[in-house]
Every structure is written in C-alpha cells, then in structure tokens.
Design an enzyme around this catalytic site. Structure first.
Site, PDB file in Angstrom:
ATOM      1  N   ASP A   1       8.139   6.307 -28.923  1.00  0.00           N
ATOM      2  CA  ASP A   1       8.670   6.947 -27.718  1.00  0.00           C
ATOM      3  C   ASP A   1       7.575   7.221 -26.699  1.00  0.00           C
ATOM      4  O   ASP A   1       6.380   7.224 -27.013  1.00  0.00           O
ATOM      5  CB  ASP A   1       9.399   8.249 -28.067  1.00  0.00           C
ATOM      6  CG  ASP A   1       8.514   9.242 -28.805  1.00  0.00           C
ATOM      7  OD1 ASP A   1       7.728   8.813 -29.671  1.00  0.00           O
ATOM      8  OD2 ASP A   1       8.593  10.457 -28.514  1.00  0.00           O
TER       9      ASP A   1
ATOM     10  N   GLU B   1       8.007  11.669 -31.213  1.00  0.00           N
ATOM     11  CA  GLU B   1       6.697  12.332 -31.286  1.00  0.00           C
ATOM     12  C   GLU B   1       6.458  13.217 -30.081  1.00  0.00           C
ATOM     13  O   GLU B   1       5.837  14.284 -30.187  1.00  0.00           O
ATOM     14  CB  GLU B   1       5.582  11.275 -31.396  1.00  0.00           C
ATOM     15  CG  GLU B   1       4.200  11.836 -31.679  1.00  0.00           C
ATOM     16  CD  GLU B   1       3.397  12.189 -30.422  1.00  0.00           C
ATOM     17  OE1 GLU B   1       2.340  12.825 -30.549  1.00  0.00           O
ATOM     18  OE2 GLU B   1       3.842  11.827 -29.303  1.00  0.00           O
TER      19      GLU B   1
END
Length: 383
Positions: free
Chosen positions: A82, A144
């Site tokens: 991400d 994350e």
C-alpha cells in the site's frame, strides 16, 4: 515460464500504475487485491508456491506469501503493497505513471515501497528456485500505512520460521537494526456544562485536563530519566502533546476536553508497561473525579524493535554492504516480523522521499539493490 516475466522497468511501471492507497478515511481507502494478484502471477511464473491471505478487519485487503525451497529456516524478504494518499495539487506528474527523468524514477510508491517487489522479481528471474537448499519467502502485506493490519495478522497466524528477514523499506541501502515504537493515545475528560456565571453548578473539563496534563508532564520527565538507549540520536522515549480540544463558548463551563498525545518507546519497553505508567500517573485525577477520565488508543500501538547486533544477519549484511547497521526513530513492520525471526530493515530509495509529492527513487540504487538481493538469497538459501 520465466520468459513471461516482463522487464524490470515494466514490472515497476505496472506496480505504480495499480493504485493501492491505504487511508483511515473510507472514501480514500482502496483494496490492494489487483496488486496482490499481479504479484501472485509473477511469483508463480518464477516457480513459487503462492498463498493469498485475506486480512480480517480491513476493507478487502490481502497479504501474499510466495514460498520456494524445502526444509526449515531460510530467508524472508518482506514489504508492504500500500501507499499513502496523495495531494493532487502538489504533484507535478501523474502519481500512477512511472516517469524517468534526470536519474530518478517518479511515481507514488516508487520508494515507499512498491519498487522493492520489482527489484526482488528482477533479481530472481534467472534463478531456478528448485535448487534452493533452504526456503525463500516473499511477503507482501496490506495496510502498513495505517494500522499495519497485514503484518500483525500474518505474524500471529503463520507457521513459517525463517532464519532471518529483510524488510525493504527505503533506507538508502543503510541497514537498520532497531527503531522506536509508537503509541498514539487520547485522554478524554467529561465535565458538566453550565453557565459561567456560577462555576459551582458545573464541572469544568478544562480544569480537570489541566491537572491531568501536569501529571503527564511529570511522567514525560520520568521516562526521560529512567530509560536510555545510547544508539539513538534521541536516546530516551519521547512523549508529545499533539492536540487539545475542549469547550464551545467563553461563557459556558466546558463539558468535554480531549487530549491527543503520542509516546515513542525504546526497544525493549513493553506497551503494557507504558500503558500502566500512564494510568498510574492519571490515577489521582480518576480517583478524585470518578468516571470522568478515560484513556484509549487512537491507533493500534507499535512496539519498538531491535535485532541483536551480533546476529549472523547483521554480520553478513554489514560485510556485503561495507556499512554498519544504524537505528532510526520512524516505525516499520519490523516489530511484527521480528516475532518470527531476527529482522533488518534495508531497501533502496530514501525515507526523505516517502509520503512526499513527486516521490522518486534514484536510478543509482538499481544495480546495488539487485546485487544485494542476489547475494543475500545465495548466502541464506544456498549455503
């Protein structure tokens, strides 16, 4: 099958072109499923066994674990799929189009950290994974940038136990063996509103918060005196008062006041111990005003992390790079991966480019990163 693997720059381009933004705001948050499926196809082509793992409690997010080799131990290469959101008005290029200019590769996630997967795939394109003597694992995680839900879930549920792991966050190829943690906390005080002309008819939440903040400042000084780690530039746990909101008018007794603060603990400090110290510091306020003060997490806490400086992973990487390991103040997924095996944070690109408009990775990192991945795989999976 490997003939199907695109060239390095085309892998990079495809990763950047596939949005996978993580955000606490639902309107901005995106699934990483397309990116995970893309990686799954490429690693399958290289001969890896691929497992796609839904991450509970997320908005359609997934982890990927690609595995090759037999037996126990081996090496784990990990990273997150991400990115943060982007401010369209501050970018001078399309964030989702990989652009090369003046020795730099521009795009959202070029440094932090989709590019790391392009480096892994390129380094392994000519490797026959059937000849590995120990396992090689590739982990691609979700979320994350917000909750670290992917790494948390994976570390709590996986059966793999590699000998060691490398997380490819942008460190300018400087190996990192420790970082502080992060606890983001709210302290909320509930008062009782009333007309300011008669203070005795209400309970002023700001006044109670004033008492609470004074005690938090005493805790801050105590943390600085009691805990120390010489490796860090700021060698003690920090406590910061980030925001304070309370009241709605000058002529009303404040009914609610809320403080947002963070603590950055040193490696080795437990989150439970820190929460206990905060509760202990505020106990006199709670006892004097029962039921009016509450403490809660704003985000899931992240512990500090440290890889033993004498571990084989540290020695091997320091020798390969000719660089000593260092420590940093920012957070990564390392505390969660470290529960499985000793872990270093090491990857191409600069942390100074992370979360910035016109994010880029300098092309000077391409050759040494490819060589490093080849060398660590050879050392930990063929020796």
């Amino acid at each position: 099958m490997k003939m199907n693997l695109p060239p390095f720059i085309e892998i990079y381009r495809a990763l950047i072109a596939t949005p996978s933004i993580s955000a606490t705001e639902e309107a901005l948050d995106q699934s990483n499923e397309s990116l995970i499926n893309m990686l799954a196809g490429w690693f399958s082509d290289l001969g890896f066994k691929v497992e796609v793992q839904p991450v509970p409690g997320t908005r359609h997010k997934f982890n990927l674990l690609a595995s090759a080799g037999q037996g126990a131990g081996g090496l784990l290469l990990a990273g997150h799929t991400d990115t943060v959101p982007f401010d369209d008005g501050r970018w001078t290029r399309d964030p989702f189009t990989l652009t090369e200019h003046d020795g730099k590769l521009y795009g959202l996630g070029t440094a932090d950290m989709k590019g790391f997967f392009a480096f892994i795939l390129d380094a392994l394109r000519d490797v026959d994974v059937k000849t590995l003597k120990k396992p090689l694992y590739i982990l691609a995680t979700a979320d994350e940038e917000t909750s670290m839900a992917g790494a948390r879930y994976f570390s709590e549920n996986t059966a793999i136990r590699p000998d060691c792991a490398i997380i490819g966050e942008p460190t300018s190829l400087q190996p990192i063996r420790a970082h502080k943690g992060h606890i983001s906390t709210a302290v909320r005080v509930l008062g009782q509103s009333g007309h300011s002309s008669d203070p005795a008819r209400g309970v002023n939440a700001i006044e109670l918060m004033h008492d609470a903040i004074g005690r938090i400042m005493v805790l801050r000084d105590s943390l600085k005196e009691r805990f120390h780690h010489d490796s860090f530039t700021v060698p003690y746990p920090t406590l910061n008062l980030g925001s304070l909101h309370g009241g709605d008018a000058s002529n009303r007794i404040c009914a609610c006041c809320e403080l947002h603060m963070d603590i950055r603990p040193l490696p080795g400090m437990t989150l439970d111990d820190l929460n206990g110290l905060l509760s202990e510091a505020l106990a006199p306020v709670s006892e004097r005003w029962p039921g009016r003060l509450t403490i809660f997490d704003l985000h899931p806490p992240i512990p500090g992390y440290e890889c033993p400086p004498d571990h084989q992973l540290v020695q091997v990487v320091e020798k390969l790079l000719g660089e000593k390991t260092d420590v940093v103040n920012y957070c990564t997924e390392a505390p969660f991966i470290q529960t499985l095996c000793p872990t270093l944070v090491l990857g191409p690109g600069s942390i100074n480019q992370a979360h910035q408009p016109d994010e880029y990775l300098e092309t000077r990192f391409i050759k040494p990163t490819r060589e490093l991945i080849t060398q660590v795989v050879h050392h930990f999976c063929w020796h």
